[in-house]
Design a protein around this motif. Sequence first.
Motif, PDB file in Angstrom:
ATOM      1  N   THR A 194       3.228  12.590   7.117  1.00 37.72           N
ATOM      2  CA  THR A 194       2.091  12.140   6.302  1.00 37.72           C
ATOM      3  C   THR A 194       2.048  10.614   6.255  1.00 37.72           C
ATOM      4  O   THR A 194       1.006   9.996   6.459  1.00 37.72           O
ATOM      5  N   GLY A 195       3.205  10.014   6.021  1.00 40.68           N
ATOM      6  CA  GLY A 195       3.284   8.560   5.953  1.00 40.68           C
ATOM      7  C   GLY A 195       2.919   7.922   7.276  1.00 40.68           C
ATOM      8  O   GLY A 195       2.151   6.959   7.341  1.00 40.68           O
ATOM      9  N   SER A 196       3.447   8.495   8.337  1.00 40.14           N
ATOM     10  CA  SER A 196       3.232   7.951   9.666  1.00 40.14           C
ATOM     11  C   SER A 196       1.747   8.004  10.060  1.00 40.14           C
ATOM     12  O   SER A 196       1.207   7.053  10.623  1.00 40.14           O
ATOM     13  N   LYS A 197       1.096   9.120   9.722  1.00 38.95           N
ATOM     14  CA  LYS A 197      -0.327   9.260  10.046  1.00 38.95           C
ATOM     15  C   LYS A 197      -1.176   8.293   9.232  1.00 38.95           C
ATOM     16  O   LYS A 197      -2.105   7.686   9.747  1.00 38.95           O
ATOM     17  N   ALA A 198      -0.833   8.163   7.948  1.00 34.18           N
ATOM     18  CA  ALA A 198      -1.617   7.287   7.064  1.00 34.18           C
ATOM     19  C   ALA A 198      -1.588   5.848   7.550  1.00 34.18           C
ATOM     20  O   ALA A 198      -2.523   5.082   7.368  1.00 34.18           O
ATOM     21  N   ARG A 199      -0.498   5.492   8.210  1.00 34.93           N
ATOM     22  CA  ARG A 199      -0.344   4.127   8.679  1.00 34.93           C
ATOM     23  C   ARG A 199      -1.421   3.778   9.714  1.00 34.93           C
ATOM     24  O   ARG A 199      -1.854   2.639   9.830  1.00 34.93           O
ATOM     25  N   ALA A 200      -1.813   4.796  10.454  1.00 32.71           N
ATOM     26  CA  ALA A 200      -2.776   4.573  11.529  1.00 32.71           C
ATOM     27  C   ALA A 200      -4.224   4.572  11.018  1.00 32.71           C
ATOM     28  O   ALA A 200      -5.098   3.964  11.609  1.00 32.71           O
ATOM     29  N   VAL A 201      -4.456   5.277   9.898  1.00 35.95           N
ATOM     30  CA  VAL A 201      -5.818   5.423   9.383  1.00 35.95           C
ATOM     31  C   VAL A 201      -6.374   4.074   8.920  1.00 35.95           C
ATOM     32  O   VAL A 201      -5.656   3.266   8.357  1.00 35.95           O
ATOM     33  N   GLY A 202      -7.635   3.873   9.198  1.00 38.16           N
ATOM     34  CA  GLY A 202      -8.304   2.687   8.688  1.00 38.16           C
ATOM     35  C   GLY A 202      -8.044   1.435   9.501  1.00 38.16           C
ATOM     36  O   GLY A 202      -8.504   0.360   9.174  1.00 38.16           O
ATOM     37  N   SER A 203      -7.292   1.587  10.593  1.00 38.95           N
ATOM     38  CA  SER A 203      -7.121   0.404  11.438  1.00 38.95           C
ATOM     39  C   SER A 203      -7.715   0.725  12.804  1.00 38.95           C
ATOM     40  O   SER A 203      -7.558   1.835  13.314  1.00 38.95           O
ATOM     41  N   THR A 204      -8.411  -0.214  13.370  1.00 41.24           N
ATOM     42  CA  THR A 204      -9.070   0.031  14.647  1.00 41.24           C
ATOM     43  C   THR A 204      -8.053   0.233  15.766  1.00 41.24           C
ATOM     44  O   THR A 204      -8.254   1.015  16.660  1.00 41.24           O
ATOM     45  N   ASN A 205      -6.934  -0.478  15.657  1.00 42.55           N
ATOM     46  CA  ASN A 205      -5.879  -0.305  16.651  1.00 42.55           C
ATOM     47  C   ASN A 205      -4.550  -0.030  15.943  1.00 42.55           C
ATOM     48  O   ASN A 205      -3.929  -0.933  15.403  1.00 42.55           O
TER      49      ASN A 205
ATOM     50  N   HIS B  47       0.839  -1.202   0.000  1.00 42.81           N
ATOM     51  CA  HIS B  47       0.000   0.000   0.000  1.00 42.81           C
ATOM     52  C   HIS B  47       0.869   1.244   0.000  1.00 42.81           C
ATOM     53  O   HIS B  47       1.926   1.268   0.623  1.00 42.81           O
ATOM     54  N   ASP B  48       0.369   2.281  -0.668  1.00 42.91           N
ATOM     55  CA  ASP B  48       1.098   3.543  -0.750  1.00 42.91           C
ATOM     56  C   ASP B  48       0.617   4.472   0.358  1.00 42.91           C
ATOM     57  O   ASP B  48      -0.487   4.998   0.316  1.00 42.91           O
ATOM     58  N   LEU B  49       1.443   4.691   1.371  1.00 36.00           N
ATOM     59  CA  LEU B  49       1.008   5.509   2.513  1.00 36.00           C
ATOM     60  C   LEU B  49       0.968   6.996   2.181  1.00 36.00           C
ATOM     61  O   LEU B  49       0.186   7.733   2.779  1.00 36.00           O
ATOM     62  N   LEU B  50       1.782   7.444   1.235  1.00 35.56           N
ATOM     63  CA  LEU B  50       1.709   8.867   0.873  1.00 35.56           C
ATOM     64  C   LEU B  50       0.431   9.158   0.103  1.00 35.56           C
ATOM     65  O   LEU B  50      -0.199  10.196   0.299  1.00 35.56           O
ATOM     66  N   LEU B  51       0.026   8.228  -0.739  1.00 35.39           N
ATOM     67  CA  LEU B  51      -1.229   8.389  -1.478  1.00 35.39           C
ATOM     68  C   LEU B  51      -2.400   8.423  -0.496  1.00 35.39           C
ATOM     69  O   LEU B  51      -3.266   9.296  -0.550  1.00 35.39           O
ATOM     70  N   MET B  52      -2.386   7.472   0.443  1.00 35.29           N
ATOM     71  CA  MET B  52      -3.469   7.397   1.429  1.00 35.29           C
ATOM     72  C   MET B  52      -3.468   8.621   2.334  1.00 35.29           C
ATOM     73  O   MET B  52      -4.520   9.126   2.717  1.00 35.29           O
ATOM     74  N   GLY B  53      -2.272   9.100   2.672  1.00 38.06           N
ATOM     75  CA  GLY B  53      -2.143  10.230   3.580  1.00 38.06           C
ATOM     76  C   GLY B  53      -2.532  11.553   2.939  1.00 38.06           C
ATOM     77  O   GLY B  53      -2.993  12.467   3.618  1.00 38.06           O
TER      78      GLY B  53
ATOM     79  N   GLN C  91      -4.683  11.825   0.325  1.00 33.41           N
ATOM     80  CA  GLN C  91      -6.078  11.797  -0.118  1.00 33.41           C
ATOM     81  C   GLN C  91      -6.895  10.978   0.871  1.00 33.41           C
ATOM     82  O   GLN C  91      -7.210   9.823   0.598  1.00 33.41           O
ATOM     83  N   PRO C  92      -7.189  11.566   2.031  1.00 34.48           N
ATOM     84  CA  PRO C  92      -7.914  10.803   3.052  1.00 34.48           C
ATOM     85  C   PRO C  92      -9.215  10.243   2.486  1.00 34.48           C
ATOM     86  O   PRO C  92      -9.868  10.892   1.682  1.00 34.48           O
ATOM     87  N   GLY C  93      -9.540   9.061   2.893  1.00 31.20           N
ATOM     88  CA  GLY C  93     -10.768   8.451   2.406  1.00 31.20           C
ATOM     89  C   GLY C  93     -10.534   7.545   1.211  1.00 31.20           C
ATOM     90  O   GLY C  93     -11.372   6.711   0.895  1.00 31.20           O
ATOM     91  N   VAL C  94      -9.391   7.694   0.573  1.00 31.48           N
ATOM     92  CA  VAL C  94      -9.066   6.808  -0.548  1.00 31.48           C
ATOM     93  C   VAL C  94      -8.822   5.403   0.001  1.00 31.48           C
ATOM     94  O   VAL C  94      -8.066   5.234   0.954  1.00 31.48           O
ATOM     95  N   ALA C  95      -9.471   4.444  -0.599  1.00 26.11           N
ATOM     96  CA  ALA C  95      -9.294   3.072  -0.130  1.00 26.11           C
ATOM     97  C   ALA C  95      -7.870   2.630  -0.456  1.00 26.11           C
ATOM     98  O   ALA C  95      -7.294   3.068  -1.438  1.00 26.11           O
ATOM     99  N   ALA C  96      -7.310   1.811   0.425  1.00 30.13           N
ATOM    100  CA  ALA C  96      -5.951   1.322   0.219  1.00 30.13           C
ATOM    101  C   ALA C  96      -5.868   0.600  -1.125  1.00 30.13           C
ATOM    102  O   ALA C  96      -6.517  -0.420  -1.325  1.00 30.13           O
ATOM    103  N   LYS C  97      -5.107   1.187  -2.034  1.00 31.74           N
ATOM    104  CA  LYS C  97      -4.950   0.581  -3.356  1.00 31.74           C
ATOM    105  C   LYS C  97      -3.783  -0.398  -3.310  1.00 31.74           C
ATOM    106  O   LYS C  97      -2.758  -0.115  -2.713  1.00 31.74           O
TER     107      LYS C  97
END
Length: 336
Positions: A198-209, A150-156, A158-164
């Motif tokens: 940005t990368g570090s934050k994206a890592r946390a998004v979309g996971s419950t823990n 997964h691309d964490l910069l892309l996810m970070g 564009q919030p809401g983008v599903a993990a491609k």
Amino acid sequence: DLYNKIIELKGNIRVFCRCRPLNAEEIAGGASVAVDFESAKDGELIVKGHVSSKKVFKFDSVFSPEEDQEKVFVKTSPLATSVLDGYNVCIFAYGQTGTGKTFTMEGTEEARGVNYRTLEQLFRIIRERQGLFQYEITVSVLEVYNEQIHDLLLMGSQPGVAAKRLEVRQVAEGVHHVPGLVEAHVSNMDEVWEVLQTGSKARAVGSTNANEHSSRSHCIHCVMVRGENLITGECTRSKLWLIDLAGSERVAKTDAQGERLKEAQNINKSLSALGDVISALATKSPHVPFRNSKLTHLLQDSLGGDSKTLMFVQISPNENDVGETLCSLNFASRVR
Ligand code: ADP
Ligand code: MG
């Protein structure tokens, strides 16, 4: 001559061992320490087993709990020069969850880790070489989770983008590429910090823990360096990989079911594939099994040849963790 042979065999692979301090909770609970640095020789550490006798391990460097980020960086920083000289470099942090992999690589805002410091060193050398060399630096941030990239910069960004899901493609002999991966141009440390965050934050998004998720995925920074010698016109391209690996702990079979079991199996698969690749390279085996995991496939161009590899094996000092500590030290001894 035997000595030269050993040096040659070892090639460009270095292993550093770093032990975290006991934490407040462990100290309050009266935890015993099973790792001894005081009576060990330089580059060695001694692990006291439960019943069995003590075991001695030797590494290229050993960092006791008292040694800070700066001490670690001093031993790591020559790799920044290597990258700017055109070598590919991989730096890994391996170990049980909670032993300081993220602390060593990412660090904290007050105690920055290898990632930030190595990039800072890159920019320092680039400044020194101004007028002689010109460099262009891009950074990508990805994770490998359950054998998916997964691309964490892309996810970070564009919030809401599903993990491609991304794939590794071979674009030429010895050249692998991840089509679609975001590469952020950075020209100073403020921009680097922003990208790392940005990368570090994206890592946390979309996971419950977030903590659990990060202990089960490999977090990867890829720094791409394009250099030009302004006098000779010679160009170089090199990559620096900074990798915070998933936790190496063995999951009790009784605890793992369904998704959790699949995760555990995938982690196991990719960490053993990594160990197999590095030890095949260290022993100059004719077959290097790069294709056995997404991680080794991704790193294929940057492991072996004249690339340089550094692995931090992270350990806990706590006697209760001695089983995992021995597993990690044995893994690291194998790749060394
Ligand atoms: P991991 O990424 O391996 O799961 P962490 O890096 O999250 O482990 O470390 C677990 C905890 O221990 C964190 O609170 C971290 O700040 C602390 N820690 C780890 N190594 C050190 C160290 N060398 N010095 C001080 N604190 C450390
Ligand atoms: Mg971590």
